[in-house]
Design a protein around this motif. Sequence first.
Motif: not given
Length: 87
Positions: A2-25
């Motif tokens: 999850x991320x909050x965008x101060x300048x834009x006044x929004x929040x967003x969500x991203x899912x992790x790639x199955x193979x990216x759980x260790x490196x955060x992709x």
Amino acid sequence: MLAANYGGGSVCAYSLKEDGKEDGQLNERTGFQQHTGSGADPSRQKGPHAHSINVSLDNRFAIAADLGLDKLLIYKLDPAKGTIAAN
């Protein structure tokens, strides 16, 4: 993720790639909420300024703090899909 965008006044969500759980992709964005409105102090609250988003202890909600609105906004969280929705 999850991320909050101060300048834009929004929040967003991203899912992790199955193979990216260790490196955060990340996959493509899976959720987006644009905050609207203003606060009581026009010199610094002319519009939204989301400055944090945190997950509730039961993992069911995401709580966003918005300085520009002087509000906490609560979103339904679906961790399996990586989505947030208005509560």
